[in-house]
Design an enzyme around this catalytic site. Structure first.
Site, PDB file in Angstrom:
ATOM      1  N   ARG A 190      13.833   4.028  11.923  1.00 43.20           N
ATOM      2  CA  ARG A 190      12.162   4.616  12.282  1.00 43.20           C
ATOM      3  C   ARG A 190      11.934   5.244  13.097  1.00 43.20           C
ATOM      4  NH1 ARG A 190       9.319   4.717   6.473  1.00 43.20           N
ATOM      5  NH2 ARG A 190       8.548   6.329   7.349  1.00 43.20           N
ATOM      6  N   ALA A 224       3.356  -0.620   4.498  1.00 37.05           N
ATOM      7  CA  ALA A 224       2.845  -0.321   6.135  1.00 37.05           C
ATOM      8  C   ALA A 224       2.250  -2.009   6.572  1.00 37.05           C
ATOM      9  CB  ALA A 224       1.923  -0.007   5.874  1.00 37.05           C
ATOM     10  N   HIS A 279       4.480  -4.748   8.898  1.00 34.34           N
ATOM     11  CA  HIS A 279       4.313  -4.150  11.112  1.00 34.34           C
ATOM     12  C   HIS A 279       2.646  -4.834  11.349  1.00 34.34           C
ATOM     13  CE1 HIS A 279       7.516  -2.109   9.625  1.00 34.34           C
ATOM     14  NE2 HIS A 279       6.645  -0.799   8.294  1.00 34.34           N
ATOM     15  N   TYR A 333      11.516   8.347   1.388  1.00 35.79           N
ATOM     16  CA  TYR A 333      11.182   7.478   0.253  1.00 35.79           C
ATOM     17  C   TYR A 333      12.036   8.762  -1.282  1.00 35.79           C
ATOM     18  CZ  TYR A 333       8.253   5.247   3.033  1.00 35.79           C
ATOM     19  OH  TYR A 333       7.593   4.868   4.039  1.00 35.79           O
ATOM     20  N   PRO A 377       0.773  -0.612   0.073  1.00 34.14           N
ATOM     21  CA  PRO A 377      -0.083  -0.553   0.312  1.00 34.14           C
ATOM     22  C   PRO A 377       0.980   1.134  -0.070  1.00 34.14           C
ATOM     23  CG  PRO A 377       0.049  -1.485   2.234  1.00 34.14           C
ATOM     24  CD  PRO A 377       0.822  -1.987   0.842  1.00 34.14           C
ATOM     25  N   ASN A 378      -0.232   2.239  -0.799  1.00 31.91           N
ATOM     26  CA  ASN A 378       0.726   3.793  -0.436  1.00 31.91           C
ATOM     27  C   ASN A 378       2.302   3.660  -1.494  1.00 31.91           C
ATOM     28  OD1 ASN A 378      -1.211   4.602   0.606  1.00 31.91           O
ATOM     29  ND2 ASN A 378       0.017   4.167   2.481  1.00 31.91           N
ATOM     30  N   ARG A 403       4.929  11.192  -2.136  1.00 26.71           N
ATOM     31  CA  ARG A 403       4.692  11.369  -0.961  1.00 26.71           C
ATOM     32  C   ARG A 403       6.276  10.942   0.140  1.00 26.71           C
ATOM     33  NH1 ARG A 403       4.519   4.517   0.661  1.00 26.71           N
ATOM     34  NH2 ARG A 403       4.199   4.785   3.644  1.00 26.71           N
ATOM     35  N   HIS A 443      12.864  -3.038   1.125  1.00 28.03           N
ATOM     36  CA  HIS A 443      12.123  -2.015   1.924  1.00 28.03           C
ATOM     37  C   HIS A 443      13.250  -0.632   1.150  1.00 28.03           C
ATOM     38  CE1 HIS A 443       9.629  -4.015   4.870  1.00 28.03           C
ATOM     39  NE2 HIS A 443      10.794  -4.791   5.205  1.00 28.03           N
ATOM     40  N   LEU A 444      12.554   0.269   1.312  1.00 35.61           N
ATOM     41  CA  LEU A 444      13.274   1.604   0.710  1.00 35.61           C
ATOM     42  C   LEU A 444      13.909   2.364   1.609  1.00 35.61           C
ATOM     43  CD1 LEU A 444      10.238   3.158  -1.728  1.00 35.61           C
ATOM     44  CD2 LEU A 444      12.269   2.367  -2.742  1.00 35.61           C
ATOM     45  N   SER A 445      13.724   2.465   3.117  1.00 35.30           N
ATOM     46  CA  SER A 445      13.526   3.273   4.077  1.00 35.30           C
ATOM     47  C   SER A 445      13.831   1.758   4.812  1.00 35.30           C
ATOM     48  CB  SER A 445      12.610   3.972   4.465  1.00 35.30           C
ATOM     49  OG  SER A 445      11.698   3.808   5.022  1.00 35.30           O
ATOM     50  N   GLU A 499      12.030 -10.301   1.154  1.00 41.97           N
ATOM     51  CA  GLU A 499      11.396  -8.798   2.015  1.00 41.97           C
ATOM     52  C   GLU A 499      12.046  -7.494   1.552  1.00 41.97           C
ATOM     53  OE1 GLU A 499      10.450  -9.017   5.733  1.00 41.97           O
ATOM     54  OE2 GLU A 499       9.648  -7.360   5.931  1.00 41.97           O
ATOM     55  N   ASP A 553       0.877 -15.392   6.901  1.00 43.63           N
ATOM     56  CA  ASP A 553       0.417 -17.068   6.573  1.00 43.63           C
ATOM     57  C   ASP A 553       0.410 -16.828   4.898  1.00 43.63           C
ATOM     58  OD1 ASP A 553      -0.013 -17.458   9.538  1.00 43.63           O
ATOM     59  OD2 ASP A 553      -2.275 -16.897   9.357  1.00 43.63           O
ATOM     60  N   ASN A 562       7.989  -5.750  -1.424  1.00 44.99           N
ATOM     61  CA  ASN A 562       7.755  -4.889  -0.108  1.00 44.99           C
ATOM     62  C   ASN A 562       6.209  -5.223  -0.056  1.00 44.99           C
ATOM     63  OD1 ASN A 562       7.795  -2.441   0.843  1.00 44.99           O
ATOM     64  ND2 ASN A 562       8.839  -1.260  -0.513  1.00 44.99           N
ATOM     65  N   ARG A 590       7.928   0.396  13.385  1.00 46.25           N
ATOM     66  CA  ARG A 590       8.191   0.455  12.307  1.00 46.25           C
ATOM     67  C   ARG A 590       9.992  -0.940  12.229  1.00 46.25           C
ATOM     68  NH1 ARG A 590       6.148   3.015   8.055  1.00 46.25           N
ATOM     69  NH2 ARG A 590       6.424   5.905   8.915  1.00 46.25           N
TER      70      ARG A 590
HETATM   71  C1  DQA Z   1       8.353   0.767   3.507  1.00 45.22           C
HETATM   72  C2  DQA Z   1       8.774   0.837   5.172  1.00 45.22           C
HETATM   73  C3  DQA Z   1       7.583   0.809   6.160  1.00 45.22           C
HETATM   74  O1  DQA Z   1       7.566   1.215   6.573  1.00 45.22           O
HETATM   75  C4  DQA Z   1       5.932   2.176   5.346  1.00 45.22           C
HETATM   76  O2  DQA Z   1       5.001   2.045   5.753  1.00 45.22           O
HETATM   77  C5  DQA Z   1       6.210   2.095   3.767  1.00 45.22           C
HETATM   78  C6  DQA Z   1       7.366   1.478   2.995  1.00 45.22           C
HETATM   79  C7  DQA Z   1       9.776   0.905   3.039  1.00 45.22           C
HETATM   80  O3  DQA Z   1       9.933   0.837   2.016  1.00 45.22           O
HETATM   81  O4  DQA Z   1      10.615   1.642   3.319  1.00 45.22           O
HETATM   82  O5  DQA Z   1       4.832   2.233   3.258  1.00 45.22           O
HETATM   83  O6  DQA Z   1       7.972  -0.507   3.301  1.00 45.22           O
END
Ligand code: DQA
Length: 145
Positions: free
Chosen positions: A107, A77, A80, A23, A10-11, A18, A100-102, A98, A87, A74, A111
């Protein structure tokens, strides 16, 4: 032929606009373009999927067995919060990376916990778009094993 499913949670469709201080200015289209270029060079096939809906991601993972060699996700959100995505990954048993950009450990406290991390082969966090590119190489190497 190695076939990898990339899932953006998501997002991530809002990247570029954003929280650019976290990011950067990179968009999801830029990330997908880089992934596709890298996949072409490495002669692997990619399918890319983005959803803001937990159930859609669960459905997509649920249908991935025998279709893809490995998964690159990725979960954003849902990292978490989502027992359902965790599952689903466990249920299909397809090796998963898995990303993550950040750096989620640098953080907010909430997270720092990934519900996904203990059911994947490994996690790459904090390298911006390179997290995806390193993750792609990890997913390819896993597929070759
Ligand atoms: C994220 C890190 C997550 O905590 C956050 O909710 C995201 C992006 C990242 O790629 O850094 O939406 O997965």
């Amino acid at each position: 032929m190695i076939k990898i499913l990339v899932i953006h949670g998501p997002n991530l469709n809002l990247l570029g606009k954003r929280e650019p201080e976290i990011y950067g200015k990179i968009t999801i289209e830029d990330i997908n373009k880089k992934l596709k270029e890298a996949a072409k060079k490495r002669k692997v096939t990619l399918e890319i999927f983005q959803s803001n809906h937990e159930g859609e991601i669960v459905d997509k993972i649920g249908k991935a067995k025998n279709k893809y060699s490995t998964l690159l996700i990725n979960p954003a959100a849902y990292t978490h919060t989502s027992v359902a995505i965790r599952d689903a990954i466990l249920a299909i048993g397809v090796p998963t990376v898995e990303v993550h950009l950040s750096n989620i450990y640098a953080r907010e406290d909430f997270r720092h916990n990934s519900l996904i991390a203990s059911v994947v082969k490994g996690q790459i966090s904090g390298f911006g778009v390179d997290s995806y590119l390193y993750g792609l190489d990890a997913a390819i190497n896993l597929a070759k094993k």
